[in-house]
Design an enzyme around this catalytic site. Sequence first.
Site, mmCIF file in Angstrom:
data_model
loop_
_atom_site.group_PDB
_atom_site.id
_atom_site.type_symbol
_atom_site.label_atom_id
_atom_site.label_comp_id
_atom_site.label_asym_id
_atom_site.label_seq_id
_atom_site.Cartn_x
_atom_site.Cartn_y
_atom_site.Cartn_z
ATOM 1 N N SER A 195 -13.306 24.247 -29.030
ATOM 2 C CA SER A 195 -13.296 22.754 -29.575
ATOM 3 C C SER A 195 -12.228 22.720 -30.707
ATOM 4 O O SER A 195 -11.897 23.817 -31.362
ATOM 5 C CB SER A 195 -14.859 22.818 -30.355
ATOM 6 N N GLN A 216 -7.396 -1.816 3.912
ATOM 7 C CA GLN A 216 -6.453 -1.034 3.284
ATOM 8 C C GLN A 216 -7.024 -0.313 1.733
ATOM 9 O O GLN A 216 -6.524 0.907 1.418
ATOM 10 C CB GLN A 216 -5.452 -2.026 2.933
ATOM 11 N N ASN A 267 -16.775 26.396 -24.604
ATOM 12 C CA ASN A 267 -17.395 25.267 -23.843
ATOM 13 C C ASN A 267 -17.118 25.416 -22.235
ATOM 14 O O ASN A 267 -16.016 25.950 -21.856
ATOM 15 C CB ASN A 267 -16.812 23.816 -24.312
ATOM 16 N N LYS A 311 -16.917 27.761 -30.695
ATOM 17 C CA LYS A 311 -17.114 27.111 -29.556
ATOM 18 C C LYS A 311 -16.519 27.475 -28.348
ATOM 19 O O LYS A 311 -15.266 27.502 -28.430
ATOM 20 C CB LYS A 311 -17.044 25.510 -29.707
ATOM 21 N N THR A 337 -39.386 25.762 -10.813
ATOM 22 C CA THR A 337 -39.416 24.694 -10.460
ATOM 23 C C THR A 337 -39.906 23.726 -11.851
ATOM 24 O O THR A 337 -40.559 24.228 -12.586
ATOM 25 C CB THR A 337 -40.751 24.405 -9.399
ATOM 26 N N HIS A 338 -39.462 22.336 -11.532
ATOM 27 C CA HIS A 338 -39.524 21.511 -12.830
ATOM 28 C C HIS A 338 -38.893 21.919 -13.982
ATOM 29 O O HIS A 338 -39.182 21.904 -15.057
ATOM 30 C CB HIS A 338 -40.848 21.401 -13.283
ATOM 31 N N SER A 341 0.625 -1.203 -0.102
ATOM 32 C CA SER A 341 0.095 -0.040 -0.125
ATOM 33 C C SER A 341 0.875 1.474 -0.031
ATOM 34 O O SER A 341 0.273 2.264 -0.175
ATOM 35 C CB SER A 341 -0.850 -0.107 1.363
ATOM 36 N N GLU A 400 -18.574 21.430 -16.423
ATOM 37 C CA GLU A 400 -19.038 20.044 -16.931
ATOM 38 C C GLU A 400 -18.448 19.006 -16.237
ATOM 39 O O GLU A 400 -18.714 18.087 -15.680
ATOM 40 C CB GLU A 400 -18.821 19.890 -18.290
ATOM 41 N N TYR A 427 -9.923 -5.896 12.872
ATOM 42 C CA TYR A 427 -9.128 -5.417 11.674
ATOM 43 C C TYR A 427 -9.003 -6.417 10.584
ATOM 44 O O TYR A 427 -8.891 -7.617 10.822
ATOM 45 C CB TYR A 427 -7.745 -4.970 11.659
ATOM 46 N N LYS A 483 -8.333 4.026 1.689
ATOM 47 C CA LYS A 483 -7.448 5.252 1.377
ATOM 48 C C LYS A 483 -7.707 5.953 0.019
ATOM 49 O O LYS A 483 -7.668 7.127 0.143
ATOM 50 C CB LYS A 483 -6.117 5.026 1.838
HETATM 51 N N1 ARG Z 1 -1.384 -0.984 5.101
HETATM 52 C C1 ARG Z 1 -2.400 -1.600 6.341
HETATM 53 C C2 ARG Z 1 -3.599 -0.720 5.820
HETATM 54 O O1 ARG Z 1 -3.816 0.215 5.338
HETATM 55 C C3 ARG Z 1 -1.911 -1.234 7.266
HETATM 56 C C4 ARG Z 1 -2.530 -1.954 8.751
HETATM 57 C C5 ARG Z 1 -1.940 -3.553 8.216
HETATM 58 N N2 ARG Z 1 -2.322 -4.290 9.340
HETATM 59 C C6 ARG Z 1 -2.329 -5.635 9.318
HETATM 60 N N3 ARG Z 1 -2.565 -6.176 10.371
HETATM 61 N N4 ARG Z 1 -1.769 -6.452 8.290
HETATM 62 O O2 ARG Z 1 -4.907 -1.291 6.542
#
Ligand code: ARG
Length: 476
Positions: A295, A340, A303, A301, A173-174, A41, A308, A335, A343
């Site tokens: 364009s 993961q 735009n 044009k 409205t509408h 990650s 958009e 967990y 994020k």
């Molecule tokens: N990269 C992991 C995450 O974003 C960190 C936590 C990892 N924990 C584990 N028990 N492998 O969730």
Amino acid sequence: MFANLPILPVSGSVVSKDQNKPWGGVFDGDTDPRVEKFTESVSFDHRLSAQDVRGSTAHARMLATTGVLTEGECQQIVDGLEQIGSEIADGRFVFRTELEDVHMNIERALIERIGDVGRKLHTGRSRNDQVSTDFRLWIRDAIDAIDTRLVELQAAFVGRCERDADVILPGYTHLQRAQPVLANHYWLAYCEKLERDRTRLTDCRTRVNQLPLGTAALAGTTIKIDRQMVADELGFEGLVANSLDSSSDRDFAIEFAFVLTLVAEHLSTWAEEWILWSTIEFNFLTLPQAYCTGSSIMPQKINPDVLELTRGKTARVVGNLQSLLVLVKGLPLAYNRDLQEDKERVFDSAETVLACLEMAAAVVTGAELNREVIAEGLDRGYLDATTLMEYLIGLGIPQRTAHEIIGNLVAVAMKQGVPLAGLPLSTFQSAHESLDEKVFAVLGVEQAVAAFCSYGSTAPAEVAKQVAMWQERLKN
Ligand code: ARG
């Protein structure tokens, strides 16, 4: 079909013990490189580096206070982390995917720099509470940045109010012409929506701002720690109270993604409205050319691409929220590595909304209302019909009856192709005996607007009060 996709070689035998893995002890051999690539990650959670360094620094200081680390050990760790933090900030730090994530990259770098003392940092915590802490710190900063941009956009709308004070627009409205409203009433409508977004952000922030660190993997720790001290150091308002909840909880991220989704929806509504308004068909406003594109085939044009894309990017923000909701659906406590996946969705929503807000403020400030065109078209659509109906109600006629009478009058005017004010007095009088020449005092959009009086309406005096309130609110 898959011929061109790069396939990593499968490592033939899994024999040597992998020195890179802090969890390698129980394993007999190396991780398949494809698994490293699949599970890493750090390619995206490196964005949590500054938060990781902050969190670890606070954790180390706390461990020294409770006697787990000596002051000297703590100092070495804090100095090491500071050095790593500035290398990352300067772009000198090399992240390694085989070290999986940002947490292990930083910890390994610390051990490489300060030796065995660095191996003590991970005492009394796990990556599960660590990642949640880092992520909450990141979201907290993002909330503050987005809040600032929301205020900037409100200021852009309020900034228009002086120059647009006398402009009346058709209200819809509408998407059918309904009643006349002041342009400023439109601008403040968006300020209100954005204000609710701000309160939602503030509310969300209190739940984001609870410290998970020290809840460790899922059950807490037997080590003597002081979580309150870490919370104080990092500016958290409270402590997550249950370690199982802490390890599994992503409500804070989902809630943030939801608030962002509503912001995006509000921007999308505004963008759609202004795209329509900037068409030749509406021709209510001219967008600033610096925020339009051309364009490649049609030379004429201009735009509204920024608008958009603002509307279009809402799709990904909604999608991110959807992904997060599905991600946690049915996950058992505590967990799970699934988490993961949270994020990138949150980073993307925050970045997207920040960018849209920045564009929006500039477009709102730079656009010009086409006052003449708007004014010329205002007598179309019988925008004053409801005011006339309310005038009749004022004369003692029940609403349902008044509605019918005015409906009939509008039908007559439509047939003759004239506005209500274009009908002769005799037509009004035959519609209802209590109508006399005073009726002309509420007809026409200007008079219709002036007739409003309720709180929250487009009544000029009410709108002026609201504008003054917003100007005051946005002063600082
Ligand atoms: N990269 C992991 C995450 O974003 C960190 C936590 C990892 N924990 C584990 N028990 N492998 O969730």
